[in-house]
Design a protein around this motif. Sequence first.
Motif, PDB file in Angstrom:
ATOM      1  N   TYR A  51       0.826  -1.204   0.000  1.00 38.56           N
ATOM      2  CA  TYR A  51       0.000   0.000   0.000  1.00 38.56           C
ATOM      3  C   TYR A  51       0.862   1.256   0.000  1.00 38.56           C
ATOM      4  CZ  TYR A  51      -3.160   3.613   1.733  1.00 38.56           C
ATOM      5  OH  TYR A  51      -3.874   4.785   1.883  1.00 38.56           O
ATOM      6  N   PHE A  52       1.893   1.255   0.838  1.00 37.92           N
ATOM      7  CA  PHE A  52       2.786   2.421   0.900  1.00 37.92           C
ATOM      8  C   PHE A  52       3.490   2.636  -0.435  1.00 37.92           C
ATOM      9  CE2 PHE A  52       6.912   4.370   1.757  1.00 37.92           C
ATOM     10  CZ  PHE A  52       6.526   5.494   2.472  1.00 37.92           C
ATOM     11  N   MET A  53       3.915   1.543  -1.086  1.00 35.36           N
ATOM     12  CA  MET A  53       4.603   1.649  -2.372  1.00 35.36           C
ATOM     13  C   MET A  53       3.683   2.242  -3.433  1.00 35.36           C
ATOM     14  SD  MET A  53       6.084  -1.462  -4.702  1.00 35.36           S
ATOM     15  CE  MET A  53       4.391  -2.085  -4.948  1.00 35.36           C
ATOM     16  N   VAL A  54       2.465   1.721  -3.540  1.00 35.18           N
ATOM     17  CA  VAL A  54       1.538   2.178  -4.584  1.00 35.18           C
ATOM     18  C   VAL A  54       1.156   3.637  -4.369  1.00 35.18           C
ATOM     19  CG1 VAL A  54      -0.746   1.837  -5.594  1.00 35.18           C
ATOM     20  CG2 VAL A  54       0.675  -0.137  -5.032  1.00 35.18           C
ATOM     21  N   THR A  55       0.796   4.001  -3.138  1.00 39.73           N
ATOM     22  CA  THR A  55       0.370   5.382  -2.877  1.00 39.73           C
ATOM     23  C   THR A  55       1.533   6.362  -3.003  1.00 39.73           C
ATOM     24  OG1 THR A  55       0.707   5.024  -0.489  1.00 39.73           O
ATOM     25  CG2 THR A  55      -1.520   4.685  -1.378  1.00 39.73           C
ATOM     26  N   ASP A  62       8.475  15.226  -0.895  1.00 36.71           N
ATOM     27  CA  ASP A  62       8.417  15.547   0.529  1.00 36.71           C
ATOM     28  C   ASP A  62       7.437  14.653   1.281  1.00 36.71           C
ATOM     29  OD1 ASP A  62      10.252  17.561   0.094  1.00 36.71           O
ATOM     30  OD2 ASP A  62       8.703  19.084  -0.245  1.00 36.71           O
ATOM     31  N   GLU A  63       6.425  14.172   0.588  1.00 40.48           N
ATOM     32  CA  GLU A  63       5.422  13.351   1.263  1.00 40.48           C
ATOM     33  C   GLU A  63       5.869  11.911   1.469  1.00 40.48           C
ATOM     34  OE1 GLU A  63       1.043  13.814   0.596  1.00 40.48           O
ATOM     35  OE2 GLU A  63       1.775  14.712  -1.269  1.00 40.48           O
ATOM     36  N   VAL A  64       6.763  11.401   0.625  1.00 44.93           N
ATOM     37  CA  VAL A  64       7.138   9.990   0.690  1.00 44.93           C
ATOM     38  C   VAL A  64       7.765   9.651   2.037  1.00 44.93           C
ATOM     39  CG1 VAL A  64       8.612   8.204  -0.315  1.00 44.93           C
ATOM     40  CG2 VAL A  64       7.418   9.825  -1.796  1.00 44.93           C
ATOM     41  N   LEU A  65       8.662  10.505   2.519  1.00 47.14           N
ATOM     42  CA  LEU A  65       9.353  10.258   3.786  1.00 47.14           C
ATOM     43  C   LEU A  65       8.808  11.119   4.911  1.00 47.14           C
ATOM     44  CD1 LEU A  65      13.042  10.018   2.474  1.00 47.14           C
ATOM     45  CD2 LEU A  65      11.403   8.178   2.852  1.00 47.14           C
ATOM     46  N   ALA A  66       7.584  11.622   4.764  1.00 40.02           N
ATOM     47  CA  ALA A  66       6.997  12.494   5.779  1.00 40.02           C
ATOM     48  C   ALA A  66       6.726  11.726   7.068  1.00 40.02           C
ATOM     49  CB  ALA A  66       5.703  13.109   5.259  1.00 40.02           C
ATOM     50  N   VAL A  67       6.893  12.403   8.187  1.00 39.93           N
ATOM     51  CA  VAL A  67       6.582  11.853   9.510  1.00 39.93           C
ATOM     52  C   VAL A  67       5.637  12.832  10.203  1.00 39.93           C
ATOM     53  CG1 VAL A  67       7.496  11.123  11.752  1.00 39.93           C
ATOM     54  CG2 VAL A  67       8.826  10.727   9.650  1.00 39.93           C
ATOM     55  N   PRO A  68       4.448  12.382  10.588  1.00 39.57           N
ATOM     56  CA  PRO A  68       3.890  11.030  10.440  1.00 39.57           C
ATOM     57  C   PRO A  68       3.545  10.709   8.983  1.00 39.57           C
ATOM     58  CG  PRO A  68       2.227  12.503  11.286  1.00 39.57           C
ATOM     59  CD  PRO A  68       3.500  13.297  11.256  1.00 39.57           C
ATOM     60  N   ILE A  69       3.270   9.434   8.735  1.00 38.71           N
ATOM     61  CA  ILE A  69       3.012   8.967   7.378  1.00 38.71           C
ATOM     62  C   ILE A  69       1.743   9.608   6.822  1.00 38.71           C
ATOM     63  CG2 ILE A  69       2.430   6.929   5.995  1.00 38.71           C
ATOM     64  CD1 ILE A  69       4.121   5.268   7.867  1.00 38.71           C
ATOM     65  N   HIS A  70       1.823  10.024   5.562  1.00 43.25           N
ATOM     66  CA  HIS A  70       0.635  10.474   4.848  1.00 43.25           C
ATOM     67  C   HIS A  70      -0.027   9.252   4.222  1.00 43.25           C
ATOM     68  CE1 HIS A  70       2.334  14.828   4.265  1.00 43.25           C
ATOM     69  NE2 HIS A  70       2.176  14.491   5.539  1.00 43.25           N
ATOM     70  N   LEU A  72      -2.712   8.972   2.538  1.00 46.22           N
ATOM     71  CA  LEU A  72      -3.165   9.280   1.190  1.00 46.22           C
ATOM     72  C   LEU A  72      -2.381  10.482   0.680  1.00 46.22           C
ATOM     73  CD1 LEU A  72      -7.044   8.887   1.571  1.00 46.22           C
ATOM     74  CD2 LEU A  72      -5.487   7.310   0.406  1.00 46.22           C
ATOM     75  N   PRO A  73      -2.123  10.550  -0.629  1.00 47.33           N
ATOM     76  CA  PRO A  73      -1.378  11.704  -1.163  1.00 47.33           C
ATOM     77  C   PRO A  73      -2.133  13.011  -0.908  1.00 47.33           C
ATOM     78  CG  PRO A  73      -1.526   9.922  -2.783  1.00 47.33           C
ATOM     79  CD  PRO A  73      -2.452   9.555  -1.673  1.00 47.33           C
ATOM     80  N   GLN A  74      -1.465  13.932  -0.235  1.00 50.78           N
ATOM     81  CA  GLN A  74      -2.081  15.235   0.006  1.00 50.78           C
ATOM     82  C   GLN A  74      -1.881  16.163  -1.191  1.00 50.78           C
ATOM     83  OE1 GLN A  74      -0.662  16.805   3.723  1.00 50.78           O
ATOM     84  NE2 GLN A  74      -1.461  15.072   4.927  1.00 50.78           N
ATOM     85  N   ASN A  75      -0.809  15.961  -1.912  1.00 50.75           N
ATOM     86  CA  ASN A  75      -0.553  16.710  -3.147  1.00 50.75           C
ATOM     87  C   ASN A  75      -0.481  15.697  -4.282  1.00 50.75           C
ATOM     88  OD1 ASN A  75       0.108  18.612  -5.062  1.00 50.75           O
ATOM     89  ND2 ASN A  75       2.228  18.861  -4.367  1.00 50.75           N
ATOM     90  N   PHE A  76      -1.650  15.260  -4.749  1.00 49.19           N
ATOM     91  CA  PHE A  76      -1.736  14.174  -5.721  1.00 49.19           C
ATOM     92  C   PHE A  76      -1.008  14.542  -7.004  1.00 49.19           C
ATOM     93  CE2 PHE A  76      -4.005  11.666  -8.987  1.00 49.19           C
ATOM     94  CZ  PHE A  76      -3.784  10.399  -8.460  1.00 49.19           C
TER      95      PHE A  76
END
Length: 301
Positions: A51-55, A62-70, A72-76
């Motif tokens: 799931y993490f790989m696909v999303t 910046d979102e891929v390694l964001a903490v906490p995890i996003h 769903l993509p916030q900036n699709f």
Amino acid sequence: MADDTSSIGGYSPQVPLLAGAAEAQTRKSVRKWAYFTLALVLAVAFVFPMYFMVTSGFKDEDEVLAVPIHWLPQNFQGLAQYQVAFNYQPILRFFGNSLLVAVVDVVVTVFFSALAGYAFAKIPFRWKQFLFLFVLSTLMIPFQILVVPLYAEMHFLGWVNNYGGLIIPGIMNAFGVFMMRQFAFGIPNELLDAARVDGAGEARIFWRIVLPLLAPACASLATIIFLFSWNNFLWPLIIAQSSDLYTLPVGMQVFAQPYEQRSLWAPAMAVSTIATLPIAVIILFFQRYFVQGMVLSGLKG
């Protein structure tokens, strides 16, 4: 006055029976929910990386390694990261190389493993057990030990950095022979003897009788070999010295090079999603044969 033999002094033997049945039902229900909870936890643990790989393939960097995890993509990003990946490396070439290697490995390995497995199971010949044990002994040798002599052999033959060196060392393995031998034991000897009485030769018996009966085993072995070949990284990394021969696992590692000035984790996740699709399709359609082969290969014979 009615004769009550089922109750003495107000005691009924049905009460403890009913209580015992209820207690057994409760234990069964608790055990069932415990198994379900365990299966659910394991399923989430295995599905989360996918799931993490696909999303992540639809997120910005910046979102891929964001903490906490996003979650769903916030900036699709749509297919932008896929476009970046295809522009950065020849992904289609890598995909084609992986597919070529995997398909050739599957076809050659399945055919010759079925041939050798049938011979070891049903055809008497001198030193059969010794030769079979010799074949099995190769399973005890880690591939990493064989890398240097195998590379020296490929260099001697002039197969370094070409498709011959990339494909040929992987087209046969002892596991396939062992697995096919185990399945071939289940073929009735009376069927083979009847074909011989009718005048059929061994080649015709194998092609017309044995191979169709080994079809489930062939499907199972083909699935295993495809998974191994598709995910193989070490040997293609060593033998392929130009990007024209890179397979997907080797080509993907350029996205994570430490000397890169630009982070490419999102395109890497997009390429990983592409690389996972054939595996998902194979498992979806051939999982029954895969499980059957892994279980029965160790039980027959």
